[in-house]
Design an enzyme around this catalytic site. Structure first.
Site, PDB file in Angstrom:
ATOM      1  N   ASP A 162       0.814  -1.226   0.000  1.00  0.00           N
ATOM      2  CA  ASP A 162       0.000   0.000   0.000  1.00  0.00           C
ATOM      3  C   ASP A 162       0.841   1.266   0.000  1.00  0.00           C
ATOM      4  O   ASP A 162       0.438   2.301   0.545  1.00  0.00           O
ATOM      5  CB  ASP A 162      -0.959   0.018   1.211  1.00  0.00           C
TER       6      ASP A 162
ATOM      7  N   ALA B 281      -4.262  -7.693  -3.491  1.00  0.00           N
ATOM      8  CA  ALA B 281      -3.774  -6.352  -3.802  1.00  0.00           C
ATOM      9  C   ALA B 281      -4.945  -5.406  -4.028  1.00  0.00           C
ATOM     10  O   ALA B 281      -6.001  -5.803  -4.505  1.00  0.00           O
ATOM     11  CB  ALA B 281      -2.913  -6.397  -5.062  1.00  0.00           C
ATOM     12  N   GLY B 282      -4.729  -4.138  -3.672  1.00  0.00           N
ATOM     13  CA  GLY B 282      -5.682  -3.084  -4.008  1.00  0.00           C
ATOM     14  C   GLY B 282      -4.846  -1.883  -4.397  1.00  0.00           C
ATOM     15  O   GLY B 282      -4.159  -1.313  -3.561  1.00  0.00           O
ATOM     16  N   HIS B 283      -4.853  -1.555  -5.666  1.00  0.00           N
ATOM     17  CA  HIS B 283      -4.006  -0.471  -6.176  1.00  0.00           C
ATOM     18  C   HIS B 283      -4.892   0.678  -6.636  1.00  0.00           C
ATOM     19  O   HIS B 283      -5.789   0.488  -7.455  1.00  0.00           O
ATOM     20  CB  HIS B 283      -3.137  -0.971  -7.337  1.00  0.00           C
TER      21      HIS B 283
ATOM     22  N   GLN C 151       1.851  -6.045  -3.199  1.00  0.00           N
ATOM     23  CA  GLN C 151       2.358  -6.141  -1.826  1.00  0.00           C
ATOM     24  C   GLN C 151       3.689  -5.395  -1.720  1.00  0.00           C
ATOM     25  O   GLN C 151       3.898  -4.460  -2.476  1.00  0.00           O
ATOM     26  CB  GLN C 151       2.477  -7.617  -1.382  1.00  0.00           C
TER      27      GLN C 151
ATOM     28  N   THR D 176       2.985 -12.599   2.582  1.00  0.00           N
ATOM     29  CA  THR D 176       2.075 -13.199   1.625  1.00  0.00           C
ATOM     30  C   THR D 176       2.794 -14.397   1.007  1.00  0.00           C
ATOM     31  O   THR D 176       3.894 -14.752   1.432  1.00  0.00           O
ATOM     32  CB  THR D 176       1.593 -12.162   0.589  1.00  0.00           C
TER      33      THR D 176
ATOM     34  N   LYS E 185       1.907   2.073  -5.131  1.00  0.00           N
ATOM     35  CA  LYS E 185       2.441   1.506  -6.383  1.00  0.00           C
ATOM     36  C   LYS E 185       1.534   1.840  -7.563  1.00  0.00           C
ATOM     37  O   LYS E 185       1.998   2.129  -8.659  1.00  0.00           O
ATOM     38  CB  LYS E 185       2.582  -0.019  -6.248  1.00  0.00           C
TER      39      LYS E 185
ATOM     40  N   GLY F 198     -10.789  -2.865   3.755  1.00  0.00           N
ATOM     41  CA  GLY F 198     -11.316  -1.781   4.578  1.00  0.00           C
ATOM     42  C   GLY F 198     -10.772  -1.767   5.999  1.00  0.00           C
ATOM     43  O   GLY F 198     -11.173  -0.933   6.813  1.00  0.00           O
TER      44      GLY F 198
HETATM   45  P1  GDP Z   1      -0.753   0.348  -3.551  1.00  0.00           P
HETATM   46  O1  GDP Z   1      -1.368  -0.909  -3.073  1.00  0.00           O
HETATM   47  O2  GDP Z   1       0.731   0.393  -3.316  1.00  0.00           O
HETATM   48  O3  GDP Z   1      -1.070   0.683  -4.991  1.00  0.00           O
HETATM   49  O4  GDP Z   1      -1.371   1.523  -2.657  1.00  0.00           O
HETATM   50  P2  GDP Z   1      -2.935   1.684  -2.220  1.00  0.00           P
HETATM   51  O5  GDP Z   1      -3.697   2.183  -3.380  1.00  0.00           O
HETATM   52  O6  GDP Z   1      -3.423   0.462  -1.541  1.00  0.00           O
HETATM   53  O7  GDP Z   1      -2.802   2.766  -1.079  1.00  0.00           O
HETATM   54  C1  GDP Z   1      -2.273   4.026  -1.318  1.00  0.00           C
HETATM   55  C2  GDP Z   1      -3.324   5.075  -0.941  1.00  0.00           C
HETATM   56  O8  GDP Z   1      -2.703   6.328  -0.843  1.00  0.00           O
HETATM   57  C3  GDP Z   1      -4.408   5.243  -2.010  1.00  0.00           C
HETATM   58  O9  GDP Z   1      -5.579   5.622  -1.373  1.00  0.00           O
HETATM   59  C4  GDP Z   1      -3.846   6.366  -2.876  1.00  0.00           C
HETATM   60  O10 GDP Z   1      -4.868   7.092  -3.554  1.00  0.00           O
HETATM   61  C5  GDP Z   1      -3.215   7.227  -1.830  1.00  0.00           C
HETATM   62  N1  GDP Z   1      -2.026   7.986  -2.279  1.00  0.00           N
HETATM   63  C6  GDP Z   1      -1.041   7.612  -3.140  1.00  0.00           C
HETATM   64  N2  GDP Z   1      -0.100   8.562  -3.212  1.00  0.00           N
HETATM   65  C7  GDP Z   1      -0.488   9.559  -2.384  1.00  0.00           C
HETATM   66  C8  GDP Z   1       0.099  10.806  -1.992  1.00  0.00           C
HETATM   67  O11 GDP Z   1       1.173  11.192  -2.435  1.00  0.00           O
HETATM   68  N3  GDP Z   1      -0.617  11.553  -1.082  1.00  0.00           N
HETATM   69  C9  GDP Z   1      -1.801  11.158  -0.571  1.00  0.00           C
HETATM   70  N4  GDP Z   1      -2.417  11.922   0.310  1.00  0.00           N
HETATM   71  N5  GDP Z   1      -2.380   9.989  -0.918  1.00  0.00           N
HETATM   72  C10 GDP Z   1      -1.712   9.195  -1.801  1.00  0.00           C
HETATM   73  P1  IMO Z   2      -1.017  -4.146  -2.200  1.00  0.00           P
HETATM   74  O1  IMO Z   2      -0.565  -4.730  -3.519  1.00  0.00           O
HETATM   75  C1  IMO Z   2      -0.918  -4.554   2.151  1.00  0.00           C
HETATM   76  C2  IMO Z   2      -1.048  -8.625   3.744  1.00  0.00           C
HETATM   77  C3  IMO Z   2      -2.261  -9.071   4.514  1.00  0.00           C
HETATM   78  C4  IMO Z   2      -1.609 -10.038   5.488  1.00  0.00           C
HETATM   79  C5  IMO Z   2      -0.543 -10.696   4.638  1.00  0.00           C
HETATM   80  C6  IMO Z   2      -0.951 -12.035   4.041  1.00  0.00           C
HETATM   81  O2  IMO Z   2      -2.291  -3.391  -2.273  1.00  0.00           O
HETATM   82  O3  IMO Z   2       0.113  -3.392  -1.567  1.00  0.00           O
HETATM   83  P2  IMO Z   2      -2.573 -12.694   2.039  1.00  0.00           P
HETATM   84  O4  IMO Z   2      -4.028 -12.443   1.829  1.00  0.00           O
HETATM   85  O5  IMO Z   2      -1.707 -12.130   0.959  1.00  0.00           O
HETATM   86  O6  IMO Z   2      -2.272 -14.133   2.295  1.00  0.00           O
HETATM   87  O7  IMO Z   2      -2.220 -11.916   3.413  1.00  0.00           O
HETATM   88  O8  IMO Z   2      -0.259  -9.797   3.584  1.00  0.00           O
HETATM   89  N1  IMO Z   2      -1.315  -8.104   2.383  1.00  0.00           N
HETATM   90  C7  IMO Z   2      -1.227  -6.815   2.053  1.00  0.00           C
HETATM   91  N2  IMO Z   2      -0.964  -5.730   2.795  1.00  0.00           N
HETATM   92  N3  IMO Z   2      -1.093  -4.430   0.819  1.00  0.00           N
HETATM   93  C8  IMO Z   2      -1.323  -5.512   0.041  1.00  0.00           C
HETATM   94  O9  IMO Z   2      -1.369  -5.441  -1.295  1.00  0.00           O
HETATM   95  C9  IMO Z   2      -1.449  -6.769   0.659  1.00  0.00           C
HETATM   96  N4  IMO Z   2      -1.703  -8.013   0.210  1.00  0.00           N
HETATM   97  C10 IMO Z   2      -1.601  -8.820   1.268  1.00  0.00           C
HETATM   98  O10 IMO Z   2      -2.869  -7.986   5.175  1.00  0.00           O
HETATM   99  O11 IMO Z   2      -0.944  -9.323   6.508  1.00  0.00           O
HETATM  100 MG    MG Z   3      -2.901  -1.535  -1.787  1.00  0.00          MG
END
Ligand code: GDP
Ligand code: IMO
Ligand code: MG
Length: 428
Positions: A13, A39-41, A225, A240, A16, A303
């Site tokens: 998170d 993953a949630g990007h 991740q 993971t 990426k 969430g």
């Molecule tokens: P990922 O899994 O690495 O792609 O990251 P996530 O999307 O799960 O979590 C990153 C969160 O931070 C998302 O809600 C993005 O919209 C937000 N985000 C990314 N870059 C920035 C930043 O520079 N500033 C702020 N405030 N939010 C950011």
């Molecule tokens: P992105 O790509 C943050 C964490 C889970 C748990 C561990 C194992 O959005 O960065 P799993 O379901 O993979 O067997 O869970 O890994 N985890 C993540 N934490 N971002 C993620 O993906 C994750 N994908 C898995 O919370 O601790």
């Molecule tokens: Mg994420």
């Protein structure tokens, strides 16, 4: 241009998705190389907020071909849903644009049930997985009993294989975990439909990558991740089940290390983690709470509130080491606005002994005995969301970025000052 790898430098998170979206104008093929819908990007651009789980984060760029690579585990139900959502936004998700590697593995509902059952049976030792069936699917892959996406080319044959594997899983669910079996026939029928829907997207992923690179086009590899969640190099067992590190791009997509020109580690300006496991710089006080609220630190997939803490430079040095980082993208600097002083962990200490390396090799119990050593840096109060150039950042924010760069020894080429694509300070 050859391959660029984008990899999470912390526990996931890191942002990426936004970095991949930001680099996509330079790319021809953008490929996810590991993980699944755990993953949630997030991509915030063109008035959309996309929360992508399987489709690469470059999907808003029409010139890009998106590949879900062989190292990925795919829940076809989720993929179909995601394609439908994107189509609803007017995004082209046709088979010429969105490709699924034939050697990717398929997640079944019973994999998800087994994930939940294993978590429940661990009790207090639960890993806090996303319960998306990731671990059991990779386990079946390694045990050589998994189902590959390529089987969907023959929907009838695939449905039959699905039914057989569901029945095998059902025996485990019933006999070992004392749970109810899942409806094998009904699942097989649904998977028959997914196969019909997805089979035109199937591709030889490694061949597509090779053609791209041979033509001198750019391949952008999107990790899921982060480094400390890697199956081999992370904080095992709180990890993971895939290779999240840069090397995972090579095995997950099927190309060689000589092609890689850049390896970009994505790190937040602080640290977060979802799920259980060690987190030495975690803040359990109101500063941690503030970072969670201001940074919107709630899981994109589940969430769940993310645990928040100070930036740990030993982790970034470790990420530089195991991934061979050529650069760093530092996101969410804006979230630190108004916190003064800021602290960053620069080393660890135990009974007078000091190390500037993340004590990963000492195991989790040993890690608990090491205390982070912090340095304090002055904060800033100005809103930095409008910064687009280095000169737009207040001096304290510049100093923070420069301190990180110096301490990690890797150039910072992007600073995130807000979630939107535009809220980027590119330093290249
Ligand atoms: P990922 O899994 O690495 O792609 O990251 P996530 O999307 O799960 O979590 C990153 C969160 O931070 C998302 O809600 C993005 O919209 C937000 N985000 C990314 N870059 C920035 C930043 O520079 N500033 C702020 N405030 N939010 C950011
Ligand atoms: P992105 O790509 C943050 C964490 C889970 C748990 C561990 C194992 O959005 O960065 P799993 O379901 O993979 O067997 O869970 O890994 N985890 C993540 N934490 N971002 C993620 O993906 C994750 N994908 C898995 O919370 O601790
Ligand atoms: Mg994420």
């Amino acid at each position: 241009m050859p391959a660029i790898v984008v990899v999470g430098a912390q526990w996931g998170d890191e942002g990426k998705g936004r970095v991949v979206d930001g680099l996509a104008p330079q790319a021809h093929v953008v490929a996810r190389y590991n993980g699944g819908d755990n993953a949630g990007h997030t991509v915030v651009a063109e008035g959309h907020t996309l929360r992508l789980h399987l489709v690469p984060s470059a999907v808003l760029h029409p010139q890009v071909v998106c590949l879900i690579g062989g190292g990925v585990v795919v829940n076809p139900e989720r993929l179909v849903e995601e394609l439908d959502e994107l189509a609803g936004l007017g995004v082209d998700v046709g088979p010429d644009r969105i490709k699924l590697a034939a050697n990717a593995h398929i997640i079944l509902p019973t994999h998800r049930a087994l994930d939940g059952a294993r978590e429940a049976s661990r009790g207090k030792q639960a890993l806090g997985t996303t319960r998306r069936g990731i671990g059991p699917t990779y386990a079946d892959k390694a045990a050589r009993v998994g189902l590959r996406a390529g089987m969907m080319a023959d929907p009838e044959g695939f449905a039959e294989q699905v039914r057989t594997l569901v029945e095998t899983h059902n025996r485990l669910l019933q006999n070992h975990f004392g749970l109810e079996p899942l409806a094998a026939e009904e699942i097989a029928a649904r998977y028959h439909e997914y196969a019909r829907r997805l089979k035109d997207h199937l591709v030889d992923g490694s061949a597509l990558v090779a053609e791209t690179l041979e033509a001198g086009k750019t391949l952008l590899c999107e990790g899921a991740q982060g480094t400390l969640l890697d199956i081999d190099h992370g904080t095992y067992p709180f990890v993971t089940s895939s290779s999240t590190v840069a090397g995972g791009a090579l095995t997950g997509l099927g190309f060689g290390p000589r092609e890689v020109a850049r390896v970009i580690g994505v790190a937040k300006a602080y640290t977060t983690r979802v799920g259980a496991g060690p987190f030495p710089t975690e803040l359990l006080d109101e500063i941690g709470q503030r970072i969670r609220e201001v940074g919107g630190e709630y899981g994109t997939t589940t969430g769940r509130p993310r645990r928040c803490g100070w930036l740990d430079l030993t982790i970034l040095r470790y990420a530089a080491q195991v991934n061979g980082l050529t650069e760093l993208a530092l996101t969410k600097l804006d979230v630190l606005t108004g916190i003064d002083p800021l602290r960053v962990a620069v080393a660890y200490e135990r009974e007078g002994e000091r190390t500037d390396r993340f004590p990963a090799e000492f195991g989790i119990e040993a890690l608990a005995r090491w205390q982070p050593v912090y340095e304090e840096l002055p904060g800033w109060t100005e809103d930095i969301g409008h910064a687009r150039r280095w000169e737009d950042l207040p001096p304290q924010a510049q100093d923070y970025v420069a301190f990180v760069e110096e301490a990690v020894g890797v150039p910072i080429t992007l600073v995130g000052v807000g979630p939107d694509r535009e809220q980027s300070v590119w330093l290249t």
